[in-house]
Design a protein around this motif. Structure first.
Motif, mmCIF file in Angstrom:
data_model
loop_
_atom_site.group_PDB
_atom_site.id
_atom_site.type_symbol
_atom_site.label_atom_id
_atom_site.label_comp_id
_atom_site.label_asym_id
_atom_site.label_seq_id
_atom_site.Cartn_x
_atom_site.Cartn_y
_atom_site.Cartn_z
ATOM 1 N N GLY A 317 -6.688 2.076 1.127
ATOM 2 C CA GLY A 317 -6.544 1.098 2.203
ATOM 3 C C GLY A 317 -7.906 0.507 2.462
ATOM 4 N N SER A 319 -9.258 0.151 5.344
ATOM 5 C CA SER A 319 -9.901 0.785 6.508
ATOM 6 C C SER A 319 -10.795 1.951 6.083
ATOM 7 N N CYS A 388 -10.775 1.130 0.074
ATOM 8 C CA CYS A 388 -10.888 0.252 -1.103
ATOM 9 C C CYS A 388 -10.160 -1.052 -0.815
ATOM 10 N N VAL A 439 -3.930 -10.439 -1.568
ATOM 11 C CA VAL A 439 -3.665 -8.990 -1.419
ATOM 12 C C VAL A 439 -2.502 -8.582 -2.314
ATOM 13 N N LEU A 462 5.655 -3.438 -4.080
ATOM 14 C CA LEU A 462 6.532 -3.659 -2.928
ATOM 15 C C LEU A 462 6.519 -5.130 -2.579
ATOM 16 N N PRO A 507 13.920 -5.942 5.597
ATOM 17 C CA PRO A 507 13.128 -5.331 6.669
ATOM 18 C C PRO A 507 13.441 -3.844 6.802
ATOM 19 N N ILE A 508 12.396 -3.089 7.071
ATOM 20 C CA ILE A 508 12.524 -1.631 7.119
ATOM 21 C C ILE A 508 12.348 -1.162 8.556
ATOM 22 N N MET A 513 5.539 -2.794 8.967
ATOM 23 C CA MET A 513 5.257 -4.060 9.641
ATOM 24 C C MET A 513 6.475 -4.699 10.328
ATOM 25 N N ALA A 514 7.688 -4.339 9.917
ATOM 26 C CA ALA A 514 8.865 -4.951 10.550
ATOM 27 C C ALA A 514 9.491 -4.046 11.602
HETATM 28 N N1 LIG Z 1 7.908 -2.980 6.279
HETATM 29 C C1 LIG Z 1 8.790 -3.862 5.864
HETATM 30 O O1 LIG Z 1 9.795 -4.109 6.517
HETATM 31 C C2 LIG Z 1 8.582 -4.547 4.545
HETATM 32 C C3 LIG Z 1 9.589 -5.390 4.067
HETATM 33 C C4 LIG Z 1 9.388 -6.039 2.867
HETATM 34 C C5 LIG Z 1 8.238 -5.824 2.149
HETATM 35 N N2 LIG Z 1 7.268 -5.006 2.641
HETATM 36 C C6 LIG Z 1 6.044 -4.813 1.868
HETATM 37 O O2 LIG Z 1 5.781 -3.434 1.741
HETATM 38 C C7 LIG Z 1 4.382 -3.196 1.797
HETATM 39 C C8 LIG Z 1 4.074 -2.125 2.825
HETATM 40 O O3 LIG Z 1 4.577 -2.585 4.060
HETATM 41 P P1 LIG Z 1 4.257 -1.873 5.427
HETATM 42 O O4 LIG Z 1 5.325 -2.238 6.347
HETATM 43 O O5 LIG Z 1 3.920 -0.477 5.197
HETATM 44 O O6 LIG Z 1 2.955 -2.666 5.848
HETATM 45 P P2 LIG Z 1 1.769 -2.208 6.791
HETATM 46 O O7 LIG Z 1 2.204 -1.176 7.742
HETATM 47 O O8 LIG Z 1 1.149 -3.441 7.327
HETATM 48 O O9 LIG Z 1 0.811 -1.561 5.735
HETATM 49 C C9 LIG Z 1 0.213 -2.346 4.747
HETATM 50 C C10 LIG Z 1 -1.089 -1.741 4.435
HETATM 51 O O10 LIG Z 1 -1.760 -2.477 3.444
HETATM 52 C C11 LIG Z 1 -3.130 -2.195 3.574
HETATM 53 N N3 LIG Z 1 -3.916 -3.317 3.107
HETATM 54 C C12 LIG Z 1 -3.889 -4.587 3.528
HETATM 55 N N4 LIG Z 1 -4.811 -5.305 2.863
HETATM 56 C C13 LIG Z 1 -5.441 -4.465 2.041
HETATM 57 C C14 LIG Z 1 -6.476 -4.614 1.121
HETATM 58 N N5 LIG Z 1 -7.070 -5.791 0.892
HETATM 59 N N6 LIG Z 1 -6.889 -3.533 0.434
HETATM 60 C C15 LIG Z 1 -6.299 -2.339 0.628
HETATM 61 N N7 LIG Z 1 -5.312 -2.154 1.490
HETATM 62 C C16 LIG Z 1 -4.879 -3.199 2.188
HETATM 63 C C17 LIG Z 1 -3.371 -2.000 5.056
HETATM 64 O O11 LIG Z 1 -4.245 -0.894 5.250
HETATM 65 P P3 LIG Z 1 -5.688 -1.182 5.894
HETATM 66 O O12 LIG Z 1 -5.376 -1.608 7.263
HETATM 67 O O13 LIG Z 1 -6.396 0.097 5.774
HETATM 68 O O14 LIG Z 1 -6.247 -2.233 5.016
HETATM 69 C C18 LIG Z 1 -2.011 -1.724 5.632
HETATM 70 O O15 LIG Z 1 -1.940 -0.473 6.246
HETATM 71 C C19 LIG Z 1 3.732 -4.501 2.126
HETATM 72 O O16 LIG Z 1 3.188 -5.019 0.951
HETATM 73 C C20 LIG Z 1 4.858 -5.375 2.598
HETATM 74 O O17 LIG Z 1 4.653 -6.711 2.246
HETATM 75 C C21 LIG Z 1 7.430 -4.356 3.823
#
Ligand SMILES: NC(=O)c1ccc[n+]([C@@H]2O[C@H](COP(=O)([O-])OP(=O)(O)OC[C@H]3O[C@@H](n4cnc5c(N)ncnc54)[C@H](OP(=O)(O)O)[C@@H]3O)[C@@H](O)[C@H]2O)c1
Length: 896
Positions: A317, A319, A388, A439, A462, A507-508, A513-514
């Motif tokens: 990540g 962070s 990273c 990203v 994903l 959406p999950i 994020m959702a």
């Molecule tokens: N959740 C959903 O409903 C949903 C639905 C469809 C698709 N997705 C996809 O599934 C993936 C995970 O979703 P999520 O809901 O878990 O999202 P999330 O909670 O926002 O987590 C995404 C993570 O990506 C990391 N990230 C962002 N930019 C980065 C970078 N440049 N380098 C390294 N890490 C980075 C962030 O960590 P840091 O803050 O540490 O950078 C963040 O914690 C995403 O790609 C999203 O598009 C999610």
């Protein structure tokens, strides 16, 4: 507003309306437009309109929560479109169109410009923007924007040759995005086309094409009156036929592909998995999987799903994270100092990016990562977090370089990093567009590049359903997710040994994020409230996709339900299963794979619960006639070994990707008797337990049946017959030896029995029929020790069902039980009481038996106490490999 003013409004009509006066003016304009004769625009053709989004009710008619639809697995195929016959788009005289291509002197671009010029009776301008698509330079913008009615991007063979680096693709997409912004800001906007030729799915240019297709999906939702369409020609396609399709108002589909003169579109349809012949793909304990996604959100749940494989995980990540810090205390102290820290909301912008709230967010992020690492450790998984930035190739190469030198390789990548920078396309900044695409697309590519030569065998990205259906305000996210998904083709063609998958996720809920109340409400209003799947369901589906799905299905969309779409053909109808098959939670089973489970009443993949049904009858269960252990019982009854087969089938339905390894804590509670002509209904309940040890998964199972009277009348009163736990995991090798257990011939002091002697034995002490006479011979016994032999034959155990594949060798377990029974009878010829199995502490097996193979059975009594004895027994094959062990078979004596 539609109801009140009697008008049909489009999103684009109100973009940029800031004041009440603006809104009133726009309403007046819309009324004028609607009243004008022949005012049909794109999407208002003769074709039947797509069903409008409806607000999905969250509850059933009675007010009770509605039963969620089953999740389906959608894959994408080409489907014929048929010739177009109706209206094509028209332009007013004097309107301008621009044709752009990334390489100079494109003959296709010139031909497209000519043909469109003639077809639309306008003067097109070909903008030769070698190497970029950008209309942002002041001169181009000034030339193009004011009266631009159409924009055409042409990607042909020369452009394909020019686009070779994935790294440059985000800039190309951004350039074209900027051109699209120019188009939509023109009052004359009418259409935007992507015309391609000579680009294969595995070419980098295909990634550009897919990115643009993603943009079109969003743009079509934001600008309903504008036609956004991509048309892929092949060498044999007549250009005028291609352009007729491109400008057709017969339909509103966004994607057309030609093969010769025949037009196709891409259709998503339900494609269940089959577990019969899973791909030869394993992830072995200790192998390394890199997971980007920050150790927060949904990716930790995918990591937990890998527990049966016990991999080593590398979480990435952007962070910072200090493994020594006590984040819980730091967060508590921070909250005390500054009030509650803002809840981190996925990839959205922080509420306040400055000062203290930034620090608070860093703490929250650290706390979440610490929690993930703790949970992984609890599940026996070694995991390390690295800070990273996946966008940065040097950063990724350095971190993964360290991983490779430390662990020796990287077996898999799960790319879950993602951010969101939402905005209507007209107002989206170039930076917001590029960051989101970077990203996804660059992040994926950088990870792949750094791992590809170090043993990489899978890459799961994903992506999102927005890459399939678009989403207002997310043109950058749609482009990034779709372009990233296209990398699966590039990777699979360059490195066929890598399983490359893009999961188009809905959406999950439960994480990520959702998972936000405001967003869920917004989704509900969009008719997508029921589209959510839980993070537990996602984890299961992800694992199945990785280990059971064919490698060539690169784009996969797990979906519960979706409002219908204008731009994409989706067929969510599951269709009846083929004869002799059942479909359960997106997996097809043949009836011979599940001989004991007949009906699935309820199966929840995420929660890991199953309720199933079975009717036992002598007509169907041919094996039962032979299962008559006691002379004093009139009717045959369900054997314990078949009850355990039922448990294993139930557990297999919950976890089709895992192999049953055995059972434990089995209790034989009540006999399930089956008189002739009576159907005995049984219920099977199975529940996956969340605790697992050393990568093994446990499922609680029970089998209950309704009572019957002495005359065979079935009552509505239920009793539990069997309970136990199924052990699941990766298929293992031979079972470990039990040192000192082997029963040596010199230990035995009793008579031997050959096959003939055994037959007499069976006849004297039981009414067992042919297939249940499982002991071939006894080598002898001594006090508390016995040794014998069995040979498993294949028989038709079920009426109308051949080639049954049991989950385990039931007749081998039966033989081990008979071995113990034989000991009692051998040692004491006057025994009057019957011995019945009462329970099993643990049974494990390593493989099915081969028909006709001779297997040695050995048993040693561990304890004996007032009519109850406990035995350890095992089965050993010709090669000395142990194929079944039973620890703690409890036998009790009982008198009839
Ligand atoms: N959740 C959903 O409903 C949903 C639905 C469809 C698709 N997705 C996809 O599934 C993936 C995970 O979703 P999520 O809901 O878990 O999202 P999330 O909670 O926002 O987590 C995404 C993570 O990506 C990391 N990230 C962002 N930019 C980065 C970078 N440049 N380098 C390294 N890490 C980075 C962030 O960590 P840091 O803050 O540490 O950078 C963040 O914690 C995403 O790609 C999203 O598009 C999610």
């Amino acid at each position: 507003a539609e109801r009140h003013f009697g008008i049909t409004i489009r999103l684009e009509d109100f973009i940029n309306a800031r004041t009440v006066q603006d809104i009133a003016d726009r309403i007046a304009l819309v009324r004028e437009r609607d009243d004008a004769p022949g005012a049909a625009a794109v999407g208002e053709s003769d074709s039947p309109p797509a069903t409008p989004w409806k607000i999905a009710p969250e509850t059933g008619a009675s007010g009770a929560p509605s039963q969620p639809e089953e999740i389906k697995r959608i894959v994408f195929h080409e489907a014929p479109l048929g010739a177009v016959s109706g209206d094509t788009l028209k332009l007013a005289p004097g309107q301008e169109i621009a044709v752009i291509c990334p390489s100079p002197g494109s003959t296709l671009a010139a031909a497209v410009a000519d043909a469109l010029g003639q077809q639309l009776a306008v003067v097109p301008r070909v903008l030769d923007l070698s190497g970029q698509f950008d209309l942002r330079s002041p001169e181009d913008a000034a030339q193009a924007a004011p009266s631009l009615a159409g924009l055409v991007l042409v990607l042909d063979e020369t452009a394909n040759a020019a686009i070779q680096d994935i790294e440059g693709i985000p800039a190309r997409l951004a350039g074209f995005f900027s051109a699209m912004q120019q188009l939509v800001s023109s009052p004359d906007r009418k259409f935007c086309l992507l015309i391609t030729r000579g680009v294969g799915d595995a070419d980098p240019a295909a990634v550009v094409i897919e990115g643009v297709r993603g943009m079109f999906l969003d743009a079509a939702l934001e600008y309903d009156s504008v036609l956004f369409r991509s048309v892929a020609l092949d060498g044999g396609t007549d250009l005028s036929a291609g352009l007729k399709q491109a400008l057709s108002l017969d339909h509103s589909l966004a994607e057309i592909r030609f093969h010769g003169q025949e037009a196709f579109t891409v259709e998503g349809h339900v494609q269940p998995l089959s577990v019969l012949d899973p791909p030869d793909f394993r992830l072995n304990p200790g192998e390394v999987v890199v997971i980007s996604g920050g150790g927060k959100g949904i990716t930790p749940h995918l990591a937990y799903a890998l527990a049966p494989n016990q991999p080593r995980l590398i979480l990435l990540g952007s962070s910072e994270f200090d493994p020594e810090a006590d984040y819980n205390s730091l967060i508590a102290a921070d909250a005390g100092l500054a009030g509650a820290s803002p809840r981190r909301r996925g990839g959205r912008r922080p509420a306040s990016p400055a000062g203290k709230s930034d620090a608070a967010m860093r703490l929250t992020s650290g706390g979440e990562i610490a929690q993930t690492l703790k949970e992984l450790a609890r599940q026996g998984i070694e995991a390390t977090y690295y800070s990273c930035d996946v966008n940065n190739p040097e950063n990724v190469a350095a971190v993964l370089g360290r991983v490779v030198s430390h662990y020796g390789g990287i077996a898999g990548i799960i790319h879950g990093a993602g951010i969101i920078r939402d905005s209507f396309m007209e107002f989206m900044t170039a930076a917001d567009f590029t960051q989101v695409v970077d990203v996804k697309l660059l992040g994926a590519w950088n990870l792949y590049q750094a791992a590809r030569e170090h043993g990489l065998r899978f890459m799961v990205m994903l992506s999102s359903i927005t890459a399939v259906r678009g989403n207002v305000g997310q043109i950058n996210y749609c482009a990034g997710n779709r372009a990233m998904a296209a990398l699966t083709h590039v990777i699979a063609s360059r490195q066929p040994s890598v399983r490359a998958k893009a999961l188009m996720l809905p959406p999950i809920k439960g994480a990520g994020m959702a998972d936000d109340p405001e967003l869920r409400e917004l989704m509900r209003l969009k008719g997508m409230g029921d589209s959510y799947i839980s993070v537990g369901e996602l984890a299961e589906l992800f694992y199945r996709e990785l280990f059971l799905a064919p490698a060539h299905e690169h784009y996969v969309m797990p979906i519960r339900t979706l409002p219908s779409l204008k731009t994409v053909r989706l067929n969510l109808e599951e269709g009846p299963p083929a004869p002799g098959c059942i479909i359960a939670a997106g997996v097809t089973y043949r009836d011979f794979e599940l001989p004991m489970i007949q009906t699935i009443h309820h199966l929840e993949v995420g929660a890991g619960t199953l309720e199933a049904g079975r009717i036992f009858s002598l007509d169907h269960d041919l094996w039962m006639e032979d299962h008559r252990p006691f002379k004093f019982m009139k009717n045959p009854f369900v054997s314990g070994v078949m009850a355990l087969e039922t448990f294993m089938e139930a557990a297999h339905l919950l976890c089709p990707h895992l192999a049953p390894l055995g059972v434990r804590h089995v209790q034989y509670l009540d006999i399930l008797e089956c008189p002739p002509g009576v159907n005995r209904e049984a219920r099977i309940v199975c529940r996956r337990l969340r605790e697992n040890a050393g990568g093994e998964v446990l499922c609680d199972a029970s089998l209950s049946s309704s009572h019957i009277t002495a005359t065979g009348r079935v009552l509505d009163h239920w009793t539990t017959n069997y309970t136990g736990q199924v052990i699941l995991g990766l298929p293992g090798g031979p079972l470990p030896d039990w040192p000192g257990f082997t029963v040596k011939p010199e230990e035995l002091d009793s008579a031997q029995f050959d096959q003939k002697g055994m037959l007499l034995f069976y006849r004297k002490y039981s009414n067992f029929g042919g297939r249940y006479r499982v002991i071939q011979g006894l080598d002898g016994s001594s006090r508390g020790v016995i040794r014998g032999r069995t040979m498993v034959n294949q028989m038709d155990d079920f009426a109308g069902l051949t080639g049954v594949r049991y989950q385990y060798p039931p007749y081998l377990l039966e033989a081990l039980k008979h071995l113990v029974n034989s000991h009692l009878l051998l040692r004491d010829e006057n025994v009057t009481a019957a011995m019945i199995p009462f329970g099993i502490s643990e049974m494990r097996f390593s493989r099915p038996c081969r028909p006709g193979e001779q297997i040695v059975l050995e048993g040693r009594r561990r304890s004996q106490d007032s009519g109850e004895s406990a035995w350890d027994i095992r089965a050993v094959d010709d090669a000395g490999q142990i194929i079944m062990t039973v620890q703690g078979l409890i036998m009790k004596s009982f008198s009839a």
